[in-house]
Design a protein around this motif. Structure first.
Motif, PDB file in Angstrom:
ATOM      1  N   ARG A 283       0.835  -1.204   0.000  1.00 22.28           N
ATOM      2  CA  ARG A 283       0.000   0.000   0.000  1.00 22.28           C
ATOM      3  C   ARG A 283       0.872   1.258   0.000  1.00 22.28           C
ATOM      4  O   ARG A 283       0.567   2.228  -0.698  1.00 22.28           O
ATOM      5  CB  ARG A 283      -0.925  -0.030   1.212  1.00 22.28           C
ATOM      6  N   ALA A 284       1.957   1.237   0.751  1.00 18.95           N
ATOM      7  CA  ALA A 284       2.849   2.400   0.818  1.00 18.95           C
ATOM      8  C   ALA A 284       3.520   2.674  -0.521  1.00 18.95           C
ATOM      9  O   ALA A 284       3.871   3.822  -0.817  1.00 18.95           O
ATOM     10  CB  ALA A 284       3.900   2.192   1.898  1.00 18.95           C
ATOM     11  N   ARG A 285       3.685   1.634  -1.325  1.00 18.73           N
ATOM     12  CA  ARG A 285       4.326   1.786  -2.632  1.00 18.73           C
ATOM     13  C   ARG A 285       3.298   1.835  -3.760  1.00 18.73           C
ATOM     14  O   ARG A 285       3.664   1.737  -4.934  1.00 18.73           O
ATOM     15  CB  ARG A 285       5.328   0.645  -2.857  1.00 18.73           C
ATOM     16  N   ASP A 286       2.034   1.924  -3.408  1.00 24.10           N
ATOM     17  CA  ASP A 286       0.947   2.008  -4.384  1.00 24.10           C
ATOM     18  C   ASP A 286       0.929   0.787  -5.301  1.00 24.10           C
ATOM     19  O   ASP A 286       0.736   0.907  -6.515  1.00 24.10           O
ATOM     20  CB  ASP A 286       1.062   3.306  -5.206  1.00 24.10           C
ATOM     21  N   LEU A 287       1.127  -0.388  -4.705  1.00 26.43           N
ATOM     22  CA  LEU A 287       1.100  -1.640  -5.445  1.00 26.43           C
ATOM     23  C   LEU A 287      -0.087  -2.480  -4.994  1.00 26.43           C
ATOM     24  O   LEU A 287      -0.485  -2.458  -3.827  1.00 26.43           O
ATOM     25  CB  LEU A 287       2.387  -2.442  -5.200  1.00 26.43           C
ATOM     26  N   ARG A 288      -0.635  -3.224  -5.923  1.00 25.23           N
ATOM     27  CA  ARG A 288      -1.653  -4.200  -5.579  1.00 25.23           C
ATOM     28  C   ARG A 288      -0.995  -5.306  -4.766  1.00 25.23           C
ATOM     29  O   ARG A 288       0.147  -5.700  -5.041  1.00 25.23           O
ATOM     30  CB  ARG A 288      -2.231  -4.768  -6.870  1.00 25.23           C
ATOM     31  N   PHE A 289      -1.687  -5.832  -3.761  1.00 18.77           N
ATOM     32  CA  PHE A 289      -1.152  -6.936  -2.972  1.00 18.77           C
ATOM     33  C   PHE A 289      -1.965  -8.192  -3.252  1.00 18.77           C
ATOM     34  O   PHE A 289      -3.196  -8.151  -3.307  1.00 18.77           O
ATOM     35  CB  PHE A 289      -1.202  -6.629  -1.473  1.00 18.77           C
ATOM     36  N   SER A 290      -1.271  -9.305  -3.424  1.00 17.23           N
ATOM     37  CA  SER A 290      -1.961 -10.557  -3.707  1.00 17.23           C
ATOM     38  C   SER A 290      -1.251 -11.700  -2.986  1.00 17.23           C
ATOM     39  O   SER A 290      -0.020 -11.759  -2.946  1.00 17.23           O
ATOM     40  CB  SER A 290      -2.001 -10.838  -5.209  1.00 17.23           C
ATOM     41  N   ALA A 291      -2.039 -12.582  -2.406  1.00 20.12           N
ATOM     42  CA  ALA A 291      -1.519 -13.786  -1.759  1.00 20.12           C
ATOM     43  C   ALA A 291      -2.546 -14.891  -1.919  1.00 20.12           C
ATOM     44  O   ALA A 291      -3.750 -14.642  -1.853  1.00 20.12           O
ATOM     45  CB  ALA A 291      -1.248 -13.530  -0.288  1.00 20.12           C
ATOM     46  N   PRO A 292      -2.102 -16.113  -2.144  1.00 23.53           N
ATOM     47  CA  PRO A 292      -3.067 -17.208  -2.271  1.00 23.53           C
ATOM     48  C   PRO A 292      -3.730 -17.495  -0.939  1.00 23.53           C
ATOM     49  O   PRO A 292      -3.190 -17.161   0.120  1.00 23.53           O
ATOM     50  CB  PRO A 292      -2.196 -18.386  -2.732  1.00 23.53           C
ATOM     51  N   PRO A 293      -4.908 -18.118  -0.929  1.00 23.87           N
ATOM     52  CA  PRO A 293      -5.530 -18.528   0.333  1.00 23.87           C
ATOM     53  C   PRO A 293      -4.624 -19.527   1.050  1.00 23.87           C
ATOM     54  O   PRO A 293      -3.782 -20.180   0.416  1.00 23.87           O
ATOM     55  CB  PRO A 293      -6.850 -19.160  -0.107  1.00 23.87           C
ATOM     56  N   PRO A 294      -4.762 -19.651   2.370  1.00 20.95           N
ATOM     57  CA  PRO A 294      -3.852 -20.516   3.136  1.00 20.95           C
ATOM     58  C   PRO A 294      -3.712 -21.923   2.588  1.00 20.95           C
ATOM     59  O   PRO A 294      -2.620 -22.505   2.628  1.00 20.95           O
ATOM     60  CB  PRO A 294      -4.484 -20.504   4.539  1.00 20.95           C
ATOM     61  N   GLU A 295      -4.796 -22.492   2.062  1.00 21.05           N
ATOM     62  CA  GLU A 295      -4.714 -23.868   1.562  1.00 21.05           C
ATOM     63  C   GLU A 295      -3.845 -24.003   0.316  1.00 21.05           C
ATOM     64  O   GLU A 295      -3.429 -25.100  -0.046  1.00 21.05           O
ATOM     65  CB  GLU A 295      -6.121 -24.425   1.275  1.00 21.05           C
ATOM     66  N   LEU A 296      -3.557 -22.885  -0.360  1.00 25.71           N
ATOM     67  CA  LEU A 296      -2.655 -22.916  -1.516  1.00 25.71           C
ATOM     68  C   LEU A 296      -1.250 -22.442  -1.170  1.00 25.71           C
ATOM     69  O   LEU A 296      -0.385 -22.386  -2.040  1.00 25.71           O
ATOM     70  CB  LEU A 296      -3.216 -22.047  -2.650  1.00 25.71           C
TER      71      LEU A 296
END
Length: 344
Positions: A283-296
């Motif tokens: 967020r501080a770098r104006d980037l989208r953040f993405s992470a898989p759900p825990p099971e992945l």
């Protein structure tokens, strides 16, 4: 719609999954070996390979039956071909070869790290290339720029322990059992992250590489003083690790050029404190953040099948005599890291 059977057996999870090119997980099975390895405080390769050999065939059969799919209806069979514990990798890859030959469908030998690298795109259709990837697990700790399927540039790796390995060793010091990462995370919720002064290895250095061996050793020394609660030690360790990751990522992001998102994948990506810190950095770098759900995040076959789905349009299949690999870097052109005990 393409349909791929995925097989994963690189460490201590036996897994099979059916995934479509439309991001549908039709069926999946994962069998953990935690109970078998717990008495030893870590994974024993022979035990792991034997468990894969016993469990994999019935697991594949169950997945196919659940989805109502016959082998000849598949577009490809994708299996982890490395890196990993070579005995386990061979069990999965040989099984995939036999099925591919019997069904006359293509074989895809998948890099386990590529499975992690592409797994966020299975759950996040809006995630587009290029993106910055923090790949953190028990055996790997890397920062890469992902420009496309098969296009990876490594900017950082660890010179000793991976982050997940440091979590597991800290858990062992604190007597929390195996697997250690989730146990440390739970205990850290009860502690003060500023209670114990611990080092932040390589923070402030010019290169974005990681080092966690010294941090782990500092936890051991602090534990031996008997001056701190286990909860405070867990919280302080976790915060020190997060500070290291943030510092290293900042340097790597400055060096890699424009990207569409900051992505985290691998077993440690399931840690909520780590995710929260990375989301704040994005967020501080104006980037989208993405992470898989825990099971992945942990080792699974859906990510291997999805990597196969990503490769389907390219026509990149593999011969049946392809060999399993204990080591297999995503970026073979990356400059070797300087320092004793280098794992990268």
């Amino acid at each position: 719609m393409g349909l791929v059977l995925g097989i994963e057996s690189s460490c201590d999870e036996t897994a099979a999954a059916l995934v479509t090119t439309e991001r549908q997980v039709l069926a999946q099975r994962i069998a953990s070996q935690d109970e078998a390895h717990a008495p030893y405080g870590g994974v024993v390769p022979e035990i792991a390979a034997r468990a894969h050999a016993e469990r994999l065939a019935p697991m594949i059969d169950a997945v196919l039956k659940e989805a109502g799919v016959a082998l000849h209806e598949l577009n490809a069979i994708a299996a982890t071909a490395g890196p990993g514990l070579i005995g386990g990798v061979m069990v999965g890859l040989v099984s995939a070869k036999a099925l591919a030959m019997a069904a006359d469908v293509p074989l895809m030998a998948i890099n386990h790290l590529e499975g992690h690298a592409l797994s966020p795109r299975l759950a996040d259709p809006a995630l587009t290339f290029p993106y910055a990837l923090l790949l953190v697990s028990g055996g790997h700790c890397q920062i890469l720029r992902v420009d496309g399927v098969g296009e990876y540039r490594r900017f950082a790796t660890t010179i000793d322990d991976a982050l997940g390995e440091a979590f597991d060793k800290t858990a062992k010091i604190l007597g929390l059992g195996y697997p250690g990462g989730p146990a440390v995370e739970r205990l850290a919720l009860q502690g003060d992250p500023d209670a114990v002064r611990l080092p932040r290895p390589l923070v402030g250095s010019g290169e974005p590489h990681f080092s966690f061996a010294g941090l782990k050793s500092a936890v051991l020394r602090a534990y031996e003083t008997q001056q701190h609660s286990n909860a405070d030690l867990a919280a302080s360790f976790q915060q020190a690790a997060i500070d290291c990751v943030n510092d290293r990522l900042t340097i790597a992001l400055d060096a890699m050029g424009p990207v569409n998102a900051l992505v985290v994948a691998g077993g440690v990506a399931a840690n909520k404190a780590v995710r929260g810190a990375l989301e704040t950095l994005a967020r501080a770098r104006d980037l989208r953040f993405s992470a898989p759900p825990p099971e992945l995040c942990t080792d699974n076959a859906a990510m291997i099948a999805w990597a196969g789905c990503e490769r389907l349009p390219t026509g990149q299949n593999d011969p049946l005599d392809i060999a399993a690999r204990p080591r297999w870097p995503l970026d073979p052109t990356a400059e070797p890291v300087r320092g004793a005990g280098v794992k990268g």
